[in-house]
Scaffold this motif. Structure first.
Motif, mmCIF file in Angstrom:
data_model
loop_
_atom_site.group_PDB
_atom_site.id
_atom_site.type_symbol
_atom_site.label_atom_id
_atom_site.label_comp_id
_atom_site.label_asym_id
_atom_site.label_seq_id
_atom_site.Cartn_x
_atom_site.Cartn_y
_atom_site.Cartn_z
ATOM 1 N N VAL A 266 0.816 -1.211 0.000
ATOM 2 C CA VAL A 266 0.000 0.000 0.000
ATOM 3 C C VAL A 266 0.856 1.270 0.000
ATOM 4 O O VAL A 266 0.485 2.274 -0.617
ATOM 5 N N LEU A 267 2.020 1.244 0.645
ATOM 6 C CA LEU A 267 2.791 2.468 0.843
ATOM 7 C C LEU A 267 4.028 2.601 -0.035
ATOM 8 O O LEU A 267 4.470 3.721 -0.307
ATOM 9 N N SER A 268 4.606 1.496 -0.483
ATOM 10 C CA SER A 268 5.924 1.583 -1.132
ATOM 11 C C SER A 268 5.907 2.458 -2.379
ATOM 12 O O SER A 268 6.850 3.233 -2.608
ATOM 13 N N HIS A 269 4.863 2.369 -3.198
ATOM 14 C CA HIS A 269 4.840 3.154 -4.434
ATOM 15 C C HIS A 269 4.495 4.616 -4.196
ATOM 16 O O HIS A 269 4.542 5.422 -5.136
ATOM 17 N N ARG A 270 4.171 4.962 -2.967
ATOM 18 C CA ARG A 270 3.856 6.357 -2.637
ATOM 19 C C ARG A 270 5.087 7.129 -2.176
ATOM 20 O O ARG A 270 4.980 8.323 -1.872
ATOM 21 N N LEU A 271 6.227 6.470 -2.106
ATOM 22 C CA LEU A 271 7.458 7.119 -1.672
ATOM 23 C C LEU A 271 8.302 7.508 -2.881
ATOM 24 O O LEU A 271 8.459 6.704 -3.808
ATOM 25 N N ALA A 272 8.838 8.703 -2.847
ATOM 26 C CA ALA A 272 9.799 9.136 -3.851
ATOM 27 C C ALA A 272 11.165 9.199 -3.170
ATOM 28 O O ALA A 272 11.363 9.995 -2.243
ATOM 29 N N LEU A 273 12.069 8.338 -3.592
ATOM 30 C CA LEU A 273 13.367 8.247 -2.948
ATOM 31 C C LEU A 273 14.292 9.355 -3.436
ATOM 32 O O LEU A 273 14.172 9.850 -4.564
ATOM 33 N N SER A 274 15.232 9.727 -2.586
ATOM 34 C CA SER A 274 16.215 10.745 -2.951
ATOM 35 C C SER A 274 17.188 10.174 -3.975
ATOM 36 O O SER A 274 17.378 8.945 -4.052
ATOM 37 N N PRO A 275 17.825 11.031 -4.773
ATOM 38 C CA PRO A 275 18.809 10.528 -5.746
ATOM 39 C C PRO A 275 19.931 9.735 -5.082
ATOM 40 O O PRO A 275 20.404 8.745 -5.642
ATOM 41 N N GLU A 276 20.358 10.170 -3.891
ATOM 42 C CA GLU A 276 21.422 9.452 -3.195
ATOM 43 C C GLU A 276 20.988 8.039 -2.828
ATOM 44 O O GLU A 276 21.766 7.088 -2.949
ATOM 45 N N ALA A 277 19.749 7.893 -2.379
ATOM 46 C CA ALA A 277 19.240 6.564 -2.025
ATOM 47 C C ALA A 277 19.143 5.675 -3.256
ATOM 48 O O ALA A 277 19.451 4.478 -3.194
ATOM 49 N N GLU A 278 18.734 6.248 -4.375
ATOM 50 C CA GLU A 278 18.638 5.462 -5.601
ATOM 51 C C GLU A 278 20.010 5.008 -6.067
ATOM 52 O O GLU A 278 20.174 3.887 -6.569
ATOM 53 N N LEU A 279 21.035 5.861 -5.887
ATOM 54 C CA LEU A 279 22.391 5.468 -6.246
ATOM 55 C C LEU A 279 22.882 4.323 -5.368
ATOM 56 O O LEU A 279 23.665 3.482 -5.818
ATOM 57 N N ARG A 280 22.417 4.289 -4.126
ATOM 58 C CA ARG A 280 22.804 3.199 -3.216
ATOM 59 C C ARG A 280 21.906 1.981 -3.403
ATOM 60 O O ARG A 280 22.016 1.024 -2.665
ATOM 61 N N ARG A 281 21.013 2.061 -4.409
ATOM 62 C CA ARG A 281 20.096 0.964 -4.747
ATOM 63 C C ARG A 281 19.161 0.616 -3.590
ATOM 64 O O ARG A 281 18.797 -0.540 -3.394
ATOM 65 N N VAL A 282 18.789 1.629 -2.845
ATOM 66 C CA VAL A 282 17.763 1.455 -1.819
ATOM 67 C C VAL A 282 16.414 1.370 -2.517
ATOM 68 O O VAL A 282 16.140 2.111 -3.469
#
Length: 334
Positions: free
Chosen positions: A296-312
C-alpha cells in the motif's frame, strides 16, 4: 429507543456478514489459484484490492502472469473485462471513447471506450504518452468520463489493473508520484518456485487456462461484499498506528524526498479492514497493518537521488519503518 437487544442483533448481523465475506473471499482466491500457481500472497493481496474497490499496479518482468492475474480475477467474479495495450500512438479517446455523428438519427452519439468495464487491464501503461496515461488515471479517481461537457459513469465495481515492465525502458514514460498515488497497491509477481513452475506446466498440459475458469460470484455482489467489510472495527489505537506509519515515511529526509500523503492512510485503513474481514474477524490488528503496509505504501514514496544510487528500494524503507514504529500492545475498544 434502542436497547441492548438491538445492539446484540446488529453485532450478530455484522458477524454473519463478515463470515459470509470471508467465505466469498477465499472462494475467489482459490479460483484464481487454479491458474496463478505458487503465488498465494500475491493473489490474496490482489483480491483485497478488488474488495477494497481500489486499483492495482503490477510491476515485473514479462511472462510472470501479470495479465493472467487480472483476467483470472475478472473471470472469478464474472466481471466485464477489457484489455488496453498501451503504445506510444494510443490516444485518450482510444481509452475513454468519443462522440460521433449518427447520420440516420441526425445527432451525436457517445461511443464508449474500453474503460467502461468492471475490470480494465492497462498493459504496459508506461509505454503511452503522459496525456494518454492521464485519461485513464482521471477515470480511476473520478469513476466517470467527461466528453464534450457530459459525464458518463463507469460501472461498479470498477478496478484498473495496470502493468509495468521494469526492463527495456527506452521510449517509456514513468508515472509521476501524483498518479502513482491513485493505485491502492503495487505488487511484484516474482519468479515462481520450481514446484510451482511444474504445476504451471501440468496445468497447461491439461488445458487449465483463464478461459476455463468458472465464476464463483457475480460482479454486482463484489460491491455488496465490500460494504460488509466496513463493519470491521478499527480501534483508535490502531488508527493512530496507521497514521504513525504513514507519517514516518515523511521523516527520513536522507532517503525519502517525498513521503506518503493522507491518501496513503485512507488506503491503509481500507486494506486493513478487508484483510481482517477475509480472516473472519470483526476487528483489525497491527498484524493486518504490517501485512499490507509494503504493497500500500511503497509506491507512494519518492526516494532521494542518493538513495537510488545506493540501490535502496522503497520496500526496504517500509520494512525499517515497521521495525521502528511501535505497534499498540492493547487495542482498547475491541
Amino acid at each position: 429507543m434502542t436497547g441492548r437487544g438491538d445492539d446484540r442483533g446488529d453485532l450478530r448481523g455484522d458477524q454473519l456478514g463478515v463470515a459470509a465475506f470471508s467465505t466469498a473471499f477465499h472462494d475467489v482466491v482459490a479460483n484464481v489459484e487454479k491458474v496463478i500457481r505458487g503465488k498465494r500472497e500475491v493473489v490474496e493481496l490482489a483480491t483485497i484490492c478488488l474488495f477494497a474497490e481500489g486499483h492495482l499496479l503490477v510491476e515485473d518482468v514479462p511472462g510472470l502472469g501479470k495479465t493472467s492475474l487480472a483476467r483470472s480475477l475478472a473471470a472469478s467474479v464474472n466481471a466485464g473485462c477489457h484489455r488496453i495495450q498501451f503504445t506510444p500512438d494510443l490516444l485518450p479517446a482510444d481509452i475513454t471513447g468519443t462522440v460521433v455523428y449518427d447520420q440516420r438519427a441526425n445527432e451525436f452519439d457517445f461511443r464508449a471506450g474500453p474503460v467502461f468495464a468492471n475490470l480494465v487491464i492497462g498493459d504496459e501503461i508506461n509505454r503511452a504518452s503522459p496525456k494518454t496515461q492521464s485519461a485513464l488515471l482521471e477515470v480511476m479517481e473520478e469513476s466517470r468520463v467527461t466528453v464534450d461537457g457530459t459525464s458518463y459513469s463507469v460501472p461498479r465495481p470498477f478496478m484498473v489493473v495496470a502493468t509495468q515492465n521494469p526492463i527495456d525502458m527506452d521510449g517509456t514514460y514513468s508515472l509521476p508520484e501524483a498518479q502513482l498515488d491513485r493505485f491502492l497497491m503495487r505488487l511484484r509477481m516474482g519468479y515462481p518456485s520450481v514446484d510451482a513452475e511444474l504445476e504451471i506446466l501440468e496445468g497447461r498440459q491439461v488445458g487449465r487456462r483463464v478461459e476455463d475458469l468458472r465464476p464463483v460470484m457475480r460482479a454486482e455482489d463484489v460491491v455488496a461484499r465490500s460494504a460488509q467489510t466496513l463493519a470491521v472495527h478499527v480501534a483508535p489505537a490502531l488508527r493512530r498506528y496507521l497514521v504513525d506509519l504513514v507519517a514516518a515515511t515523511r521523516a527520513v529526509p536522507d532517503i525519502v524526498r517525498l513521503g506518503a500523503s493522507p491518501r496513503g492512510s485512507i488506503a491503509m485503513l481500507r486494506a486493513v479492514q478487508v484483510r481482517a474481514a477475509a480472516q473472519g474477524r470483526l476487528f483489525a490488528t497491527p498484524d493486518d497493518a504490517k501485512a499490507v503496509a509494503g504493497p500500500v505504501l511503497s509506491h507512494r514514496l519518492a526516494l532521494s537521488p542518493e538513495a537510488e544510487l545506493r540501490r535502496v528500494i522503497a520496500e526496504d524503507v517500509i520494512d525499517e519503518i515497521l521495525q521502528s514504529v511501535p505497534s499498540p500492545r492493547r487495542l482498547i475498544g475491541i
